[in-house]
Each structure stands twice: as C-alpha cells, then as structure tokens.
Write a protein that holds these residues in place. Structure first.
Motif, mmCIF file in Angstrom:
data_model
loop_
_atom_site.group_PDB
_atom_site.id
_atom_site.type_symbol
_atom_site.label_atom_id
_atom_site.label_comp_id
_atom_site.label_asym_id
_atom_site.label_seq_id
_atom_site.Cartn_x
_atom_site.Cartn_y
_atom_site.Cartn_z
ATOM 1 N N ARG A 411 -45.273 -110.615 -34.259
ATOM 2 C CA ARG A 411 -44.631 -109.401 -33.749
ATOM 3 C C ARG A 411 -43.848 -109.698 -32.467
ATOM 4 N N TYR A 412 -44.433 -110.524 -31.626
ATOM 5 C CA TYR A 412 -43.747 -110.872 -30.370
ATOM 6 C C TYR A 412 -42.459 -111.637 -30.657
ATOM 7 N N ARG A 415 -39.706 -109.257 -31.500
ATOM 8 C CA ARG A 415 -39.813 -108.083 -30.638
ATOM 9 C C ARG A 415 -38.466 -107.438 -30.322
ATOM 10 N N ARG A 416 -37.378 -108.176 -30.446
ATOM 11 C CA ARG A 416 -36.078 -107.645 -30.041
ATOM 12 C C ARG A 416 -35.487 -106.742 -31.122
ATOM 13 N N GLU A 417 -34.793 -105.720 -30.663
ATOM 14 C CA GLU A 417 -34.084 -104.813 -31.578
ATOM 15 C C GLU A 417 -32.624 -104.723 -31.147
ATOM 16 N N ASN A 419 -32.972 -107.665 -34.144
ATOM 17 C CA ASN A 419 -33.448 -109.042 -34.081
ATOM 18 C C ASN A 419 -32.288 -110.009 -33.923
ATOM 19 N N GLU A 535 -50.748 -110.214 -21.266
ATOM 20 C CA GLU A 535 -49.987 -109.084 -21.800
ATOM 21 C C GLU A 535 -49.782 -107.976 -20.770
ATOM 22 N N SER A 539 -45.340 -107.600 -21.462
ATOM 23 C CA SER A 539 -45.896 -106.689 -22.475
ATOM 24 C C SER A 539 -45.637 -107.204 -23.887
ATOM 25 N N PRO A 540 -46.326 -106.657 -24.897
ATOM 26 C CA PRO A 540 -46.076 -107.055 -26.292
ATOM 27 C C PRO A 540 -44.628 -106.863 -26.725
ATOM 28 N N SER A 541 -43.904 -105.966 -26.050
ATOM 29 C CA SER A 541 -42.479 -105.765 -26.381
ATOM 30 C C SER A 541 -41.574 -106.712 -25.605
ATOM 31 N N GLY A 542 -42.172 -107.547 -24.737
ATOM 32 C CA GLY A 542 -41.394 -108.521 -23.988
ATOM 33 C C GLY A 542 -40.941 -108.055 -22.625
ATOM 34 N N GLN A 543 -41.389 -106.890 -22.161
ATOM 35 C CA GLN A 543 -40.998 -106.405 -20.834
ATOM 36 C C GLN A 543 -41.695 -107.235 -19.762
#
Length: 641
Positions: A411-412, A415-417, A419, A535, A539-543
């Motif tokens: 998932r990590y 993580r980008r949207e 991709n 984390e 964060s899990p979203s990469g922040q």
C-alpha cells in the motif's frame, strides 16, 4: 558565541605558544568574537617531557551577560579550572539554581560560569544535563589535563592536531594552521570523497592533512603530565531502538510541549534576536512558536526570495509574516553580486562545500546583521528528527517487510494518487538498496556504472595512495530491522547529512558575527522523536513530519502545515554557473597541477557542462569550489619565517 584557540606544547622558542602566532590565530577568528579577546598561559613543570606551556585564547561575541566580568578564559575561584567556551547553554538559569542548591556561589550572570561550575561539580556527566550548543576546552591543574568537548550534534566546531609536539586546537582549521605555523597540505582521501561523491563532514578528517575535527558528541582528554592522549570517546549517541507506547495524540502533545519549551529557552538573549524564515514547515514553526510564547514581542524575520518564480518561497514567507505580525526582511541575489562575493564565502567556510545553495543563507545572515540582529533562530535538524526530505521510502518499505507487514508495504508503494511509475520504481530501488547485503549492493552499483572512477581522476595516483573509491551506503547504524528509517535518521543526524549543514550555518552566521541557534536540536527533543513509531513520523500515505504537523495545529497556519513541497533557500545555480564559468575555467587552467586530477580530462568535462553536452547538475560546483579553495588556502598560504 565565540572563537577559541589553545595548545599544550613543549616550552621552546619555536612552539605554538609564541605570542606572534597566538595573536595571529586569535585575530583570524575576530569575526567569531569581535567584542573582545584574551589569552591565558600556564607553565606546568614536572611533565615527562619537561616544562609544558598550556595556552587558552578566546575571542568573544557577547550574548549573555555583556559585562567584562563574564569574559574568557574564565577560571574557578581557586584557579584549578580554566575554561574557554564557544556556544550557549540555554537552560543555564535552571542549572544555576540547581548548582546554588549544592552551595555553589556565582559572581557573574553568564552561562559560561554555569558551565564551569557544572564541570567542577559533576565532571563530564554534566554534559547530559546541558540544553545548548557548545565546543569548549577545560584546563584542569589538579589532574594536569585538558579536555576538549563538542555538543551532541556538532553545532559548534572544534578542530585539533595531535602529534609528538603536543595538542593544538581551534574553532576553525585555518586558525589552527596559523597556530601550528604549518604549510597546509591537501588530505587526498578527503579530496577524492568530495570531488567524486560530494562528501564533506561525515568523519573526523578535514580537507587539511593532519587537521582533525572532534566529532559530534565526542570528548577528548589529554594528559599533560604524561604528554599523551588519555582517552577519546562518544559521550552521546542517538538511541532509536526503544519504541514509545504513547498513541499518536499523546506523542503529538509531548512534542508540542518540548518544542515550545525549546524555542522559549532559545529566545533567551541580552542582545537583539530574530529568525531565519524560508517559508517551510520548520522555520515557520519556530517563528509562529515565538509569537505563541510572547504575543507582544517584536519579531524580526530574514528571508531569501529567488528571482526564479518557480523556486520562490515569497508566498509562504508572506503568509507567516502576516500571521505573526512581522514586516519581514527579504533579500535576493544578483549573479554579479555572487561573483563579487565568491572568494569571501570560500574564505568564510575554510573548506570546500558542495554547491552554491549556501550563498543564499550567507546573504540572509548578512541582512540580519545589517539590521542590528545578533542572534537568529533557525530550523536546521528538523528533517533529521522528523523524517523530512523525501520521507525515506526505501527504509520505510524495508521496515514493514522486516515486520512481515507485506500488505502495508504494498500500500505504501502505491500511496501516490495518481500512481507514478517513476516514483514507484525509485522507491523499489531504494528499498532494494536498503535490504541488499553490502557486497551485493556494491556489485549492483558497479553494474549500473555508479561506482566507476571519473575519467578526470588520475587512477594511478588513486592506486598508489591506496585511496578508497567507494563511500559505502548511507547510514552506519545498519543492523536495525523494523527501525530502518530511524537508523538512517540517526546516521544523518551525526554522520552523513546534518553535520555538513550545521557547518555551513555556523561559518555563514559567524562571518557576520551572528549567533545561529537551532531549537530542534536538544537531547530531549531527539530522544522523544527517535522513540516514536516510524509511521508517526511518515504516515502510511507518505506525509512527512506527520506527528509534528499535528502537534502545531493551533500554532502554525493550516496552509503551512498542509505543504507538500519544500524549496528553502534555493538559488538559480545554473544561471550562476553560466555567469562564473569563464573565470572558473581559468582557475582550473592556471592552477598548480594536482597528482589526483587529470587536468586535460577535467577541462573537457567542464566544457561539456558549459556547452550543454552534459545536462547541468549542481555537482559541477564541487569542482569550481574545490579549485578556488585550493587557490586561496593551499597555493597562496605561506608559513611565517
């Protein structure tokens, strides 16, 4: 904030205790301490080598207790201890109260006297109690010893030379060479590592042969009676293996409290104070915390704004200044101005540096001094504590795999949207580099052409001198399964990374007699950050800096906390290169030949950059800066008759 010099040497007319050399060396540090200077010498008999002279010299920039009584060298009441100190102890008021409770009596209001009394009372164990930045030397006549100490992060510099003639030390390498009356020679391994890899300050070697730097968190003790090194050790190392059990909200609250208290302590000053503001989260957090602590204080900020609109932080700088009610002070740079200042910044740094991006910082400190500000607060160190920069995706993914969290790693990775294949491949490469064994890693780099020796390097000289041609992977805390990002942060904090940035900041600020303080760098703050789950930082979203952003919700504007990009003090280096290239080429052409470098091949390489045959990279600045440093400090500097 000051400059210090010192020596312990055999007493003879040609020793480094000669008054002319001491005066010249101390004079070369006048920018670090323009307010006053003083020297103390003690002759010590009964040593294994005969009579020995201990010399301590100090150039003072008055910050805390501006009176003459707070000057240095400073001795204890009975004269058994004498200290010279460069830096600030921010919690000196609290330490003073603690020492007074044990019976200590003070005659000044300075942090220097507090440090001296702390050393006398607690010895080296006092170092763990200090919140500050420091490089100091203590002459102990009871033990007949000299101790050199550097703060945990290496914020303040300390160079030394240790040989059969004794121990010599100084805040800057050129001053040390003056004290030694020594013709400077190039450290070839250091030169190779810099020119090929851009490595600057990640070990104890300087660019000058025989000149070493005391590493961050290191203590060196010299036995005067036996005239030899007694011990050298790390008094502090980062601990990143123990994980806090606090939840995210509790961790954010604790970081908030620690950070605000650090900024409050860093604001202690008897002279005008300001802040360097780049517009990023770190410097913005400091400026906003200053307003949070004191709603009525006059806040002075100093910033660089690039003329290149794509690299300009003007919007963010303005947002923060409006938020805290500061008009702000801003500078930009004309390329001709950069060329005129080029030799000045080379002399200011004393050693080569990797690119001209630090020139913007140089101009910010110049601006601060021109406005009468002597102390600034700066955001260095936050990235190495909080998982900044790119968020260390390779290490994060590898840590998840260590913990069998394969779904989380996948998932990590995506993580980008939307991709991005380019970023995904980059993250996979970084993850593989983290996991692969050392030999496999080196083989892979070789197969990709990343470890080959450049054409302009003289390979025969490299072989003859047995120079190492591999810098090795980033990070010296390698065995940390499940905590790989934290291990890399710790390595960046004390090895490859932050020490170089702190060197730039120290020399640039001191060039204009400005004390640069870094509130993120305290032992309490580091210990708290390095105990966090990875984390919480990324964060899990990469922040990046996730928990810190949460900690400052009502202190810093939301638009700043939501920033994903980071520019900082980034100048237009390509434009500057094209401007300086003709004269820089002449520096190389006319330079005395170096056995390490094939000058013909190097000039061809330089011309390929100039013509556009090779895409521009800031790496070309390494060559320009190295050759100009060589011209100023190696070719021209002569020893006294």
């Amino acid at each position: 904030m000051c400059g210090i010099i010192g020596s312990v040497c055999i007493l003879n007319p040609c020793s480094c205790s000669g008054s002319d050399r001491i005066e010249a060396a101390l004079g070369s540090l006048s920018h670090r301490g323009p307010d006053s200077s003083s020297v103390k010498q003690v002759t010590i008999s009964g040593c294994d080598v005969g009579s020995v002279t201990a010399t301590l010299g100090h150039a003072r920039l008055s910050i805390i207790d501006l009176s003459d009584s707070a000057g240095q060298p400073m001795s204890s009441k009975n004269g058994d201890l004498t200290i010279i100190f460069n830096g600030e102890i921010y919690n000196y008021i609290e330490l003073r109260a603690e020492l007074e409770a044990t019976g200590a009596v003070f005659v000044t209001n300075s942090d220097t006297e507090v440090l001296l009394m702390a050393w006398k009372t607690w010895g080296a164990s006092c170092l763990q109690r200090l919140n500050g930045m420091f490089a100091f030397a203590v002459l102990d006549l009871n033990e007949n010893s000299v101790s050199l100490v550097r703060d945990a992060f290496g914020i303040k510099p300390l160079f030394y030379n240790l040989c059969e003639k004794g121990l010599t030390f100084s805040s800057e390498a050129p001053a040390l060479l003056t004290l030694l009356n020594k013709k400077p020679k190039i450290n070839w391994q250091k030169a190779y590592d810099f020119l090929v890899f851009g490595a600057c300050d990640e070990n104890a070697e300087s660019f000058y042969e025989g000149v070493h730097t005391l590493l961050p968190g290191e203590l060196l003790k010299f036995d005067i009676s036996e005239f030899q090194l007694e011990k050298k050790y790390k008094w502090w190392l980062p601990n990143f293996r123990n994980v806090s059990r606090e939840n995210f909200s509790q961790s954010a609250e604790r970081l908030r409290s620690l950070f605000v208290e650090n900024v409050k302590l860093n604001m202690r000053s008897d002279v005008p104070l300001g802040a360097a503001l780049s517009g990023g989260i770190d410097s913005s957090a400091i400026v906003c915390a200053m307003r949070y602590i004191d709603p009525h204080a006059a806040i002075h900020t100093f910033s660089f704004v690039s003329r290149d609109k794509q690299k300009s932080e003007e919007r963010w700088i303005g947002l923060v200044n409006d938020f805290v009610g500061s008009g702000g002070n801003v500078c930009d740079i004309d390329p001709d101005e950069m060329i005129a200042d080029f030799d000045n910044i080379i002399k200011c740094q004393g050693e080569p540096f990797a690119s001209m991006s630090i020139y913007a910082q140089y101009k910010v400190y110049q601006l601060a001094r021109s406005k009468g500000v002597t102390v600034t607060l700066d955001g260095q160190g936050a990235d190495e504590l909080l998982g900044g920069y790119g968020g260390y995706p390779g290490q994060r993914i590898a840590s998840m795999l260590d913990n069998d969290n394969y779904l989380g790693a996948l998932r990590y990775l995506f993580r980008r949207e939307p991709n991005s294949i380019k970023h995904i491949l980059s993250d996979v490469k970084d993850g593989c580099a983290e996991i692969l064994p050392r030999r496999t890693y080196d083989w892979a780099r070789h197969m990709l052409g990343l470890s080959s020796v450049p054409q302009w390097i003289n390979k025969e000289f490299v072989t003859d001198r047995k120079l190492k041609t591999s810098l090795g992977r980033h990070g010296h805390y390698s065995k940390a399964p499940g905590r790989r990002m934290m291990a890399t942060l710790a390595s960046s904090l004390t090895g490859r990374g932050l020490p170089t940035l702190l060197r730039y900041g120290d020399r640039n600020s001191m060039r204009f007699s400005v004390e640069s303080r870094v509130p993120f760098l305290s032992l309490d703050m580091v210990n708290a950050c390095y105990a966090l789950p990875e984390e919480f930082l990324v964060s899990p979203s990469g922040q990046t800096k996730s928990v810190f952003r949460e900690a400052l919700r009502d202190i810093v504007p939301e638009d700043i906390l939501a920033r994903k990009d980071k520019i900082g003090f980034e100048p237009p280096e390509k434009i500057w290169f094209l401007k300086i290239a003709p004269v820089a080429r002449q520096w190389i052409l006319e330079s005395v030949d170096l056995p390490l470098i094939n000058k013909k091949e190097l000039l061809n390489y330089f011309d390929d950059f100039l013509s556009g045959k090779v895409p521009f990279s800031w790496k070309i600045w390494r060559i320009i800066i190295f050759f100009r440093w060589k011209g100023i400090f190696i070719d021209r500097l002569e020893v006294a008759e």
